[in-house]
Design a protein around this motif. Structure first.
Motif, mmCIF file in Angstrom:
data_model
loop_
_atom_site.group_PDB
_atom_site.id
_atom_site.type_symbol
_atom_site.label_atom_id
_atom_site.label_comp_id
_atom_site.label_asym_id
_atom_site.label_seq_id
_atom_site.Cartn_x
_atom_site.Cartn_y
_atom_site.Cartn_z
ATOM 1 N N UNK A 17 0.727 -1.181 0.102
ATOM 2 C CA UNK A 17 -0.152 -0.094 -0.165
ATOM 3 C C UNK A 17 0.758 1.039 -0.508
ATOM 4 N N UNK A 18 -0.155 2.417 -0.133
ATOM 5 C CA UNK A 18 0.954 3.528 -0.409
ATOM 6 C C UNK A 18 0.427 4.141 1.412
ATOM 7 N N UNK A 19 0.927 5.721 1.587
ATOM 8 C CA UNK A 19 0.708 5.813 3.454
ATOM 9 C C UNK A 19 0.513 7.137 3.194
ATOM 10 N N UNK A 45 5.147 13.073 5.863
ATOM 11 C CA UNK A 45 5.278 11.321 4.756
ATOM 12 C C UNK A 45 4.856 11.130 3.798
ATOM 13 N N UNK A 46 5.414 10.700 2.625
ATOM 14 C CA UNK A 46 4.768 10.149 2.292
ATOM 15 C C UNK A 46 5.656 8.828 2.054
ATOM 16 N N UNK A 47 4.730 7.371 1.748
ATOM 17 C CA UNK A 47 5.952 6.186 1.673
ATOM 18 C C UNK A 47 4.860 5.041 0.483
ATOM 19 N N UNK A 48 5.636 4.205 0.980
ATOM 20 C CA UNK A 48 5.644 3.227 0.124
ATOM 21 C C UNK A 48 5.596 1.480 0.517
ATOM 22 N N UNK A 49 4.694 0.788 0.843
ATOM 23 C CA UNK A 49 5.212 -0.047 2.179
ATOM 24 C C UNK A 49 4.611 -1.810 0.411
ATOM 25 N N UNK A 50 5.403 -2.590 0.642
ATOM 26 C CA UNK A 50 5.491 -4.073 -0.292
ATOM 27 C C UNK A 50 6.058 -4.853 0.791
ATOM 28 N N UNK A 51 5.380 -5.857 1.247
ATOM 29 C CA UNK A 51 5.433 -6.443 2.177
ATOM 30 C C UNK A 51 6.833 -6.145 2.916
ATOM 31 N N UNK A 56 9.704 5.222 2.435
ATOM 32 C CA UNK A 56 9.261 6.883 2.670
ATOM 33 C C UNK A 56 10.185 7.750 2.051
ATOM 34 N N UNK A 57 9.178 9.436 1.553
ATOM 35 C CA UNK A 57 9.552 10.813 2.054
ATOM 36 C C UNK A 57 9.573 11.421 2.922
ATOM 37 N N UNK A 58 10.205 11.804 3.182
ATOM 38 C CA UNK A 58 9.352 13.223 4.612
ATOM 39 C C UNK A 58 10.211 14.444 4.772
ATOM 40 N N UNK A 59 9.682 15.547 5.206
ATOM 41 C CA UNK A 59 9.552 16.671 5.771
ATOM 42 C C UNK A 59 9.843 17.007 7.445
ATOM 43 N N UNK A 60 10.463 17.240 7.395
ATOM 44 C CA UNK A 60 10.143 18.050 9.083
ATOM 45 C C UNK A 60 10.328 19.355 9.397
ATOM 46 N N UNK A 61 9.858 20.519 10.324
ATOM 47 C CA UNK A 61 9.541 22.085 10.375
ATOM 48 C C UNK A 61 9.844 21.653 11.545
ATOM 49 N N UNK A 145 -2.774 7.187 7.347
ATOM 50 C CA UNK A 145 -3.648 6.628 6.688
ATOM 51 C C UNK A 145 -2.841 5.946 4.799
ATOM 52 N N UNK A 146 -3.424 4.945 5.028
ATOM 53 C CA UNK A 146 -2.967 4.044 3.951
ATOM 54 C C UNK A 146 -4.279 4.255 2.657
#
Length: 151
Positions: A17-19, A45-51, A56-61, A145-146
């Protein structure tokens, strides 16, 4: 096998899934940090999972200390498809301060509690703070959220 059939197979698995996520540094929000009083230090964060694979790619402020961080984290997922999932990843990132950008590296361990369409997490991070030249341990919490898998 045609690529659309292959993609359809992988996107119908429950552990693929993506999240998207939002979180915050718990210590900074409640007690403050080593160089600041209590203040908001948030992540997106935006990410992807496969088993067992995660990316993921993230941004922190963290505007209280004029700090930004962004990066990509490849990782390994233990027990995919379960309700309680541990994850480890390596953060290949940059720290941006006023007038200068620094490369940075961090090791993260995360514990996730999954529901059908979302999960909550607690993440420990050990980051080489190249802007100050020391290791810093932080603890983040958040919600994700997935999407991209069957209901």
């Amino acid at each position: 096998m045609p690529s659309h059939v292959f993609a359809q197979y992988w996107l119908t698995r429950e552990d693929t899934y993506f999240f998207v996520s939002s979180g915050l540094d718990i210590r900074n929000a409640t007690f403050g940090g080593t160089v600041n009083p209590a203040a908001y230090d948030g992540t997106w964060t935006a990410g992807y999972r496969n088993e067992n694979f995660s990316i993921l790619a993230y941004y922190e402020t963290f505007s209280a200390i004029k700090y930004e961080s962004m990066g990509v984290n490849p990782g390994y997922v233990f027990r995919p498809g379960k309700m309680l999932i541990p994850v480890v990843d390596l953060s290949l990132s940059f720290i941006r301060r006023p007038f200068k950008t620094y490369p940075s590296l961090a090791l993260n361990s995360r514990m996730e509690f999954h529901f059908s369409r979302f999960f909550i997490y607690l993440r420990g991070e050990s980051r080489w703070r190249t802007d100050y030249d020391f290791f810093q341990v932080s603890v983040y919490g958040g919600i994700s959220y997935k999407f991209g898998f069957p209901k």
